[in-house]
Design an enzyme around this catalytic site. Structure first.
Site, PDB file in Angstrom:
ATOM      1  N   HIS A 156       0.865  -1.179   0.000  1.00 53.67           N
ATOM      2  CA  HIS A 156       0.000   0.000   0.000  1.00 53.67           C
ATOM      3  C   HIS A 156       0.902   1.230   0.000  1.00 53.67           C
ATOM      4  O   HIS A 156       1.700   1.428   0.912  1.00 53.67           O
ATOM      5  CB  HIS A 156      -0.922   0.024   1.220  1.00 53.67           C
ATOM      6  CG  HIS A 156      -1.894   1.157   1.191  1.00 53.67           C
ATOM      7  ND1 HIS A 156      -3.163   1.034   0.659  1.00 53.67           N
ATOM      8  CD2 HIS A 156      -1.792   2.448   1.593  1.00 53.67           C
ATOM      9  CE1 HIS A 156      -3.802   2.187   0.751  1.00 53.67           C
ATOM     10  NE2 HIS A 156      -2.982   3.057   1.311  1.00 53.67           N
ATOM     11  N   CYS A 157       0.774   2.034  -1.048  1.00 52.58           N
ATOM     12  CA  CYS A 157       1.681   3.168  -1.236  1.00 52.58           C
ATOM     13  C   CYS A 157       0.991   4.460  -0.815  1.00 52.58           C
ATOM     14  O   CYS A 157      -0.009   4.864  -1.424  1.00 52.58           O
ATOM     15  CB  CYS A 157       2.104   3.259  -2.703  1.00 52.58           C
ATOM     16  SG  CYS A 157       3.243   4.622  -3.031  1.00 52.58           S
ATOM     17  N   PRO A 158       1.499   5.140   0.208  1.00 53.48           N
ATOM     18  CA  PRO A 158       0.873   6.407   0.617  1.00 53.48           C
ATOM     19  C   PRO A 158       1.050   7.512  -0.411  1.00 53.48           C
ATOM     20  O   PRO A 158       0.249   8.455  -0.446  1.00 53.48           O
ATOM     21  CB  PRO A 158       1.587   6.749   1.931  1.00 53.48           C
ATOM     22  CG  PRO A 158       2.899   6.033   1.845  1.00 53.48           C
ATOM     23  CD  PRO A 158       2.639   4.777   1.071  1.00 53.48           C
ATOM     24  N   ASN A 161      -1.859   6.960  -2.502  1.00 51.02           N
ATOM     25  CA  ASN A 161      -3.084   6.722  -1.726  1.00 51.02           C
ATOM     26  C   ASN A 161      -3.873   5.554  -2.314  1.00 51.02           C
ATOM     27  O   ASN A 161      -5.085   5.625  -2.509  1.00 51.02           O
ATOM     28  CB  ASN A 161      -3.958   7.982  -1.682  1.00 51.02           C
ATOM     29  CG  ASN A 161      -5.115   7.856  -0.684  1.00 51.02           C
ATOM     30  OD1 ASN A 161      -5.000   7.145   0.322  1.00 51.02           O
ATOM     31  ND2 ASN A 161      -6.219   8.524  -0.964  1.00 51.02           N
TER      32      ASN A 161
END
Length: 363
Positions: A156-158, A161
């Site tokens: 999950h890549c911030p 998002n």
């Protein structure tokens, strides 16, 4: 039931927090456009119009490809497992009543016999998500941020998002590649003016500070992106996700970090597709259905009933139907392991790459 006032405020603050990295990257890109185009190219460059036009042309091409890939990575919805991986209501009720782990695994083994799943937990049990109530397909993991199971989840890549998985992993790689080229181009073209800044030969105007910070920002992002992009290129060549690099997938015979690797060339084609003309474009062209993957380590379980390819409906991509026909799990396994070409068969006018059913999309 409508959320309470405090709950709505917390939800809004959470959404702003999750989108803040994307807004930060967007602000950096907008400022870099102002600094490079208006302050550097228009304001400070000598009057060689051909050079200016060449710089601006290359810059806008890289910017367009970067924004396109970034947009697709952010707004491509992660794909979830097919309905057939979800437990039927009767089995769900049976699991809720069962307290013994052996009885639970017996139910899950019975359900998994009809599914193309070959990976297990570290203890050898069937991989099951008790929050989504489904048998996890191979390489599928539950994301605690998205609160759903994601097909071939990488991480999950911030900064986007979003979850990076089967549906947008190619877009994520292109986003890294074009952002790397974008920063490299700015660093290279800005360097002569940065040197002039330090030798005090640059006119004392407002543009000199934009030139200085633009060089530092582009060089900093270039260095950090180089290591990240190199790491993901290595993952693609090894056919591993980020999660699998830290924890090797477990098969019936035990863990194997190279369990899904078919060789560098086939691994790359599994992500980017057969047609090289689409490799550099952020359009979906990956092979497979996202629910099962070819592997040299296992053969089809004789107890598992094969799924006729004709019963699988056409794939629907993240943005609707797309012109790239992904291969079904078993079709891609035969093709990739056999090293054959992707040309269609003449028998009955049917194509070898029959349409496969892909995961349902978030609505």
């Amino acid at each position: 039931m409508a959320p309470s006032g405090s709950g709505a405020v917390r939800s809004g603050c959470r959404r702003v927090f999750y989108w803040s990295p994307v807004l930060f990257i967007s602000a950096i890109v907008v400022w870099s456009y102002y600094a490079f185009v208006l302050q550097l190219c228009v304001g400070e460059r000598p009057p060689e119009q051909a050079v200016n036009l060449a710089y601006l042309l290359v810059y806008h091409v890289l910017l367009f490809m970067f924004v396109w890939a970034y947009w697709r990575t952010i707004f491509t919805r992660p794909m979830m497992p097919l309905e057939e991986f979800h437990l039927p209501p009767a089995d769900r009720q049976l699991l809720e009543r069962e307290d013994r782990a052996e009885s639970v695994q017996e139910v899950l083994r019975r359900v998994a016999k009809e599914l193309p799943v070959y990976t297990r937990t570290a203890s050898g049990a069937i991989r099951f998500c008790d929050r989504c109530h489904l048998v996890k397909p191979d390489r599928c993991h539950h994301c605690s941020v998205c609160n759903k199971c994601i097909l071939k989840m990488d991480h999950h890549c911030p900064w986007v998002n979003n979850c990076v998985g089967f549906s947008n992993y190619k877009f994520f790689l292109l986003f890294l590649a074009y952002s790397l080229l974008y920063c490299l181009f700015i660093t290279a073209t800005d360097m002569p003016y940065f040197i002039r800044f330090w030798t005090n030969s640059l006119p004392d105007t407002q543009a000199k500070f934009h030139i200085m910070f633009l060089f530092f920002a582009a060089a900093m992002f270039f260095i950090s992106l180089s290591s990240l992009f190199s790491y993901h290129c290595w993952l693609v060549c090894k056919n591993r996700s980020t999660l699998e690099a830290f924890r090797a997938p477990v098969f019936q015979h035990g863990p194997n970090k190279n369990g899904f690797s078919l060789g560098a060339s086939k691994n790359i084609r599994q992500v980017f597709g057969d047609e090289k003309k689409y490799w550099a474009l952020p359009v979906f062209s990956s092979l497979g259905d996202g629910c099962s993957f070819p592997t040299c380590l296992v053969s089809q379980d004789p107890e598992q009933a094969p799924v006729p390819a004709g019963q699988r409906p056409p794939v629907v991509g993240p943005g609707g139907a797309h012109p790239f026909p992904p291969r079904p799990a078993r079709g891609s396994q035969t093709w990739l392991l056999g090293g054959g070409s992707s040309e269609t068969e003449s028998d009955g006018g049917k194509q070898r790459d029959s349409r496969g059913k892909r995961g349902t999309l978030e609505t």
